[in-house]
Design an enzyme around this catalytic site. Structure first.
Site, PDB file in Angstrom:
ATOM      1  N   ASP A  30      44.205  51.229  34.598  1.00 38.58           N
ATOM      2  CA  ASP A  30      44.071  50.934  32.910  1.00 38.58           C
ATOM      3  C   ASP A  30      45.045  49.838  32.754  1.00 38.58           C
ATOM      4  OD1 ASP A  30      44.339  51.332  29.678  1.00 38.58           O
ATOM      5  OD2 ASP A  30      43.099  53.028  29.546  1.00 38.58           O
ATOM      6  N   ASN A  80      30.136  42.306  31.512  1.00 36.45           N
ATOM      7  CA  ASN A  80      29.759  43.096  29.576  1.00 36.45           C
ATOM      8  C   ASN A  80      29.248  42.071  29.386  1.00 36.45           C
ATOM      9  OD1 ASN A  80      32.698  42.325  28.283  1.00 36.45           O
ATOM     10  ND2 ASN A  80      33.130  43.484  30.212  1.00 36.45           N
TER      11      ASN A  80
END
Ligand code: PMT
Length: 400
Positions: free
Chosen positions: A307, A210
């Site tokens: 996560d 990203n």
């Protein structure tokens, strides 16, 4: 940290003096008040006039100069300072300090000094490694003198080895860290910050990633360190130079970031997850570069990543946990949900569609949301300023 600090720089006779001229200039630019004292040998390398012009004050080099500025000069200088910095520190001054000799102005002031002393040894490798010098350094350390270790590299005498005076930015960072550890409002706190984006490999040359540059997380790590916190920065790939005085752990994938975070987590007091963590990773990583196929489409099956923040939230004991939310829609609702699901104390919500906010920008536009439902909206500001505001809130809200 250096603003208004009163620093006496003791300059002794070594070739690295040229760096100390720049150091004195930079200290003044950072707002420190500097007085220079020189040994007679030092004055053979550069004249006191140069340091007088750079420091803006008369230079003390002899006990008998009749310098108007200080009465009984050695005592006055010794009492005036917040810190004594000896740079470059020759083997000779280290030996004098270790023996308690006071046969010139510099050694006399250092003997009378009641405030912290930092020495920056710089000399030929043989002199540095000599058992006498090493023993003197050990003696000084035991007495509370701080030693900034010399670096290795080519020396003026033609030898390559240890003995170089560190570069000026390194000395300045060391001094900032020194004062921060003693006076900063985050001293004693251990802070873990994650930064930049994780990358998930597809094959040896490609990855899913990203646009996170690391600027936000690095600003938080830098700011916490300047306030005296002991900082561990866990960073995905970034073009940025890690801040000084920060322990930086470089990782690439989400699993590696999770492993690094989990290892430090039990010991830390505050966690700030500013990293943009990849939610998915390719199921199969090709061992060879994937070749162009005849088909028009290539399917990459992705599996869900752990996560990290949710994992840390579930294991929370005493830590103050701060997340970030990078959103393109429903900013507050999505951020609130993350606070609940990940057991956060606070989240920094950035609408990454706004100009001057989010990925790779030097500024950010954020809202702070807290576990009690309170919301604070901040104006557009630099990422350094966001970091300062964020750490102010952490200090105010953290339970002691
Ligand atoms: O690095 P810069 O270029 O300066 O950009 C800064 C930033 C935009 C990346 C930063 O300000 C930011 O918003 N970081 C979080 C980005 C993000 O991934 O948000 P998220 O909404 O997907 O995740 C929410 C929180 O959970 C984040 O704290 C994230 O670190 C964490 N997370 C997310 C996924 C995952 N698998 N594990 C996590 O721990």
């Amino acid at each position: 940290m250096l603003k208004d600090k009163k620093i006496v720089v003791g300059v002794t006779g070594g070739i690295a003096i040229y760096k100390v001229v720049d150091l004195v200039s930079k200290l003044r630019k950072q707002g420190a008040e500097v007085r220079v004292m020189m040994t007679e040998h030092a004055t053979k390398f550069v004249t006191p006039l140069l340091f007088q012009e750079i420091s803006g004050h008369k230079v003390a080099s002899t006990m008998w100069s009749g310098n108007d500025e200080f009465n009984v000069e050695h005592i006055a200088l010794a009492e005036w300072a917040d810190l004594f910095l000896v740079a470059p520190a020759t083997a000779n001054i280290l030996a004098k300090m270790a023996c308690g000799l006071a046969d010139d102005l510099v050694s006399t002031v250092l003997l009378a000094a009641k405030k912290p002393v930092i020495v920056c040894p710089a000399m030929n490798t043989g002199m540095l490694e000599n058992i006498a010098t090493q023993s003197n350094l050990q003696t000084l350390k035991k007495r509370g003198v701080t030693v900034l270790d010399p670096e290795a590299g080519p020396l003026a005498c033609g030898v390559t080895g240890a003995g170089r005076l560190p570069e000026v930015p390194t000395i300045l960072a060391f001094l900032e860290g020194f004062f921060a550890q003693r006076e900063g409002d985050m001293r004693g706190l251990k802070v873990m910050v994650s930064a930049a984006g994780t990358r998930e490999p597809i094959d040896p040359v490609r990855f899913v990633g990203n646009r996170s540059s690391g600027k936000m997380g690095y600003a938080i790590a830098r700011s916490a360190s300047l306030r005296g916190a002991q900082v561990t920065l866990i960073s995905g790939p970034s073009a940025l130079t890690p801040p000084p005085n920060v322990t930086t752990i470089q990782v690439e994938t989400t699993q590696q970031m999770l492993d690094a975070c989990a290892k430090s987590y039990p010991e830390v007091d505050v966690v700030v997850m500013a990293a943009a963590v990849a939610d998915y990773r390719p199921r199969d990583v090709a061992t060879q570069k994937i070749k162009k196929q005849n088909e028009d489409a290539l399917t990459v099956v992705m599996d869900k990543n752990p996560d990290i923040l949710k994992t840390l939230g579930a294991e929370k004991t005493h830590q103050f946990l701060v997340g970030f939310a990078a959103e393109t829609q429903n900013l507050l609702a999505n951020a609130r949900e993350k606070v609940q699901k990940k057991h956060l104390d606070m989240i920094v919500a950035n609408d990454v569609t706004m100009a001057g906010a989010g990925f790779n920008a030097d500024t950010n536009v954020v809202k702070f949301l807290y576990a009690d439902g309170q919301v604070e909206e901040l104006a557009k500001m630099s990422k350094d300023e966001v970091a300062r505001e964020l750490l102010d809130r952490v200090l105010a809200r953290r339970k002691h």
